[in-house]
Write a protein that holds these residues in place. Structure first.
Motif, PDB file in Angstrom:
ATOM      1  N   ILE A 201       0.836  -1.204   0.000  1.00  0.00           N
ATOM      2  CA  ILE A 201       0.000   0.000   0.000  1.00  0.00           C
ATOM      3  C   ILE A 201       0.870   1.253   0.000  1.00  0.00           C
ATOM      4  N   ALA A 202       1.956   1.216   0.792  1.00  0.00           N
ATOM      5  CA  ALA A 202       2.857   2.375   0.830  1.00  0.00           C
ATOM      6  C   ALA A 202       3.478   2.643  -0.537  1.00  0.00           C
ATOM      7  N   ARG A 203       3.871   1.579  -1.243  1.00  0.00           N
ATOM      8  CA  ARG A 203       4.436   1.765  -2.586  1.00  0.00           C
ATOM      9  C   ARG A 203       3.404   2.364  -3.531  1.00  0.00           C
ATOM     10  N   GLU A 204       2.185   1.821  -3.466  1.00  0.00           N
ATOM     11  CA  GLU A 204       1.143   2.326  -4.357  1.00  0.00           C
ATOM     12  C   GLU A 204       0.866   3.800  -4.094  1.00  0.00           C
ATOM     13  N   VAL A 205       0.728   4.147  -2.815  1.00  0.00           N
ATOM     14  CA  VAL A 205       0.433   5.553  -2.480  1.00  0.00           C
ATOM     15  C   VAL A 205       1.600   6.447  -2.874  1.00  0.00           C
ATOM     16  N   HIS A 206       2.827   5.990  -2.595  1.00  0.00           N
ATOM     17  CA  HIS A 206       4.001   6.793  -2.956  1.00  0.00           C
ATOM     18  C   HIS A 206       4.045   7.055  -4.449  1.00  0.00           C
ATOM     19  N   ASP A 207       3.886   5.997  -5.256  1.00  0.00           N
ATOM     20  CA  ASP A 207       3.967   6.166  -6.701  1.00  0.00           C
ATOM     21  C   ASP A 207       2.824   7.022  -7.231  1.00  0.00           C
ATOM     22  N   LEU A 208       1.630   6.759  -6.727  1.00  0.00           N
ATOM     23  CA  LEU A 208       0.472   7.497  -7.220  1.00  0.00           C
ATOM     24  C   LEU A 208       0.541   8.964  -6.843  1.00  0.00           C
ATOM     25  N   VAL A 209       0.756   9.236  -5.557  1.00  0.00           N
ATOM     26  CA  VAL A 209       0.774  10.623  -5.100  1.00  0.00           C
ATOM     27  C   VAL A 209       1.972  11.362  -5.676  1.00  0.00           C
ATOM     28  N   GLY A 210       3.123  10.692  -5.713  1.00  0.00           N
ATOM     29  CA  GLY A 210       4.312  11.351  -6.263  1.00  0.00           C
ATOM     30  C   GLY A 210       4.131  11.749  -7.711  1.00  0.00           C
ATOM     31  N   HIS A 211       3.592  10.839  -8.515  1.00  0.00           N
ATOM     32  CA  HIS A 211       3.384  11.162  -9.932  1.00  0.00           C
ATOM     33  C   HIS A 211       2.331  12.253 -10.097  1.00  0.00           C
ATOM     34  N   SER A 212       1.220  12.112  -9.382  1.00  0.00           N
ATOM     35  CA  SER A 212       0.140  13.101  -9.541  1.00  0.00           C
ATOM     36  C   SER A 212       0.602  14.489  -9.128  1.00  0.00           C
ATOM     37  N   LEU A 213       1.315  14.586  -8.006  1.00  0.00           N
ATOM     38  CA  LEU A 213       1.799  15.895  -7.578  1.00  0.00           C
ATOM     39  C   LEU A 213       2.821  16.452  -8.555  1.00  0.00           C
ATOM     40  N   SER A 214       3.634  15.574  -9.150  1.00  0.00           N
ATOM     41  CA  SER A 214       4.600  16.045 -10.139  1.00  0.00           C
ATOM     42  C   SER A 214       3.891  16.639 -11.349  1.00  0.00           C
ATOM     43  N   VAL A 215       2.860  15.947 -11.844  1.00  0.00           N
ATOM     44  CA  VAL A 215       2.109  16.465 -12.996  1.00  0.00           C
ATOM     45  C   VAL A 215       1.384  17.753 -12.631  1.00  0.00           C
ATOM     46  N   ILE A 216       0.777  17.778 -11.440  1.00  0.00           N
ATOM     47  CA  ILE A 216       0.066  18.986 -11.016  1.00  0.00           C
ATOM     48  C   ILE A 216       1.025  20.166 -10.898  1.00  0.00           C
ATOM     49  N   THR A 217       2.207  19.926 -10.370  1.00  0.00           N
ATOM     50  CA  THR A 217       3.198  21.002 -10.239  1.00  0.00           C
ATOM     51  C   THR A 217       3.605  21.541 -11.601  1.00  0.00           C
ATOM     52  N   MET A 218       3.846  20.634 -12.544  1.00  0.00           N
ATOM     53  CA  MET A 218       4.235  21.088 -13.885  1.00  0.00           C
ATOM     54  C   MET A 218       3.107  21.845 -14.565  1.00  0.00           C
TER      55      MET A 218
END
Length: 395
Positions: A201-218
């Motif tokens: 679950i931690a891996r899934e949340v890390h990958d999902l949130v990390g990618h989404s925040l990266s796209v949102i930031t860009m």
């Protein structure tokens, strides 16, 4: 009720209790037959058996001894459900029967079985004081003591009884030790399973949130850059931010649904079929990403999901550590192996990137499927992520 015991043990304990009690009853009868030196049997009155039966010689068994077999039977039948009360009932009944001149065997099997159940149900410090009660019980086998009748037969019977009690106690200790070992192994297995699930679950949340925040930031950076000159492009970036947030929340709900009672994923996990959409999302945010995705044939959902997350995290790291650098994703399937390569055209690095949560999570995903993952820094610049994951050969 003893730990680990269920009422189903009565299916074995009740017949065994009846067998031991019945054998003890017949030993009482046999011990009180008249003329013990003669083989017991019916008195045919000097006639051949085929000319008519005679009468069995009378047997005088006090009714109190017969009644004492009832607590013996109950204690044996319930010895694993109620070890201590069962042991006390058996010990008391055995003591009174021996005091009433009951034969030593097979009666002494009863306290041995009760001691076995008691020793297997609790720590030694909580049962050995009760086991000492068997010392006077066995001594009653000599009651009333008569030195003239002392014989090797009595000594051997007593010695055998002591050995049987000791073996029963050791068997109980071994049974309890094995049960505790199984329980510890089961608890450790459950703990490892829970840890593995939390890690997943931690891996899934890390990958999902990390990618989404990266796209949102860009996308937010693009919107701020063009908000005054090209409002329509800023509006498009804001719409992309909203869409990314909605997709992230939906996928996060699906991932966390496994924590609910009876819950499960609300939608299939993301797989390789979503790679084109992932690349288009990054391109819309201003990233330059090339995708080489040939027909890889049928893949297990676990492999497809793991590869998707590895590519997603790799591209997220590119945007985080080499913003503006072009990236290329290549996937190949050769026989029983799926090869994944993600490389960016960032600056030359002095060495391979330090493994953080993202790289560690990618490596764990690959290892969980029997594969490998390597992260290196090519001499001409950038970072290269390579994963090799075994897959079954297609039909």
């Amino acid at each position: 009720m003893a730990a680990g015991a269920s009422p189903r043990v009565l299916l074995l304990d009740v017949p065994l209790a009846l067998l031991v009690t019945g054998a003890s009853w017949f030993s009482l009868l046999a011990a009180r037959l008249p003329d013990r030196g003669r083989r017991p049997g019916p008195d045919w009155g000097g006639r051949p058996p085929w000319q008519g039966p005679g009468e069995w010689p009378p047997v005088d068994v006090p009714w109190a001894l017969g009644l004492l077999l009832l607590p013996l039977l109950a204690g044996l039948a319930l010895r694993r459900l109620q070890p201590l009360p069962g042991f006390l009932a058996v010990a008391a009944a055995t003591a009174l029967l021996l005091a009433g001149d009951a034969p030593f065997w097979p009666l002494c099997l009863a306290p041995a079985l009760a001691l076995l159940a008691l020793a297997s149900s609790r720590p030694p410090g909580r049962w050995w004081p009760w086991a000492l009660l068997l010392v006077p019980v066995l001594a009653l086998g000599w009651f009333p003591f008569d030195a003239d009748e002392l014989s090797w037969t009595n000594l051997s019977a007593t010695t055998l009884a002591v050995v049987v009690m000791a073996v029963a106690a050791l068997a109980g200790l071994l049974t309890r030790a094995r049960r505790l070992a199984r329980e510890r192994a089961r608890r450790e297995e459950l703990r490892q399973s829970a840890d593995a699930e939390r890690l997943r679950i931690a891996r899934e949340v890390h990958d999902l949130v990390g990618h989404s925040l990266s796209v949102i930031t860009m996308q937010a950076g693009v919107a701020l850059h063009v908000v005054n000159r090209r409002p329509e492009q800023a509006e498009e970036s804001l719409r992309a931010i909203r869409q990314t947030g909605l997709e992230a929340m939906a996928e996060l709900r699906s991932t966390l649904a496994v924590f609910r009672d009876g819950g499960g994923p609300t939608e299939p996990p993301a797989g390789l079929e979503r790679l084109p959409a992932l690349v288009e999302q990054l391109r819309a945010a201003g990233r330059e990403v090339d995708l080489d995705l040939p027909d890889l044939g049928p893949l297990p959902p676990t492999v497809s999901h793991a590869v998707y997350r590895i590519v997603q995290e790799s591209l997220t790291n590119v945007g985080r550590h080499a913003p503006g650098a072009a990236a290329r994703v290549e996937l190949r399937r050769t026989g029983r192996e799926l090869q994944v390569a993600v490389r960016d055209r960032g600056p030359v690095r002095a060495g391979a990137p330090v493994a953080g949560h993202g790289i560690a999570g990618m490596a764990e995903r690959a290892r969980a499927l029997g594969g490998t993952l390597e992260v290196g820094a090519p001499a001409d610049g950038g970072v290269l992520v390579q994963a090799r994951i075994p897959v079954e050969e297609g039909p």
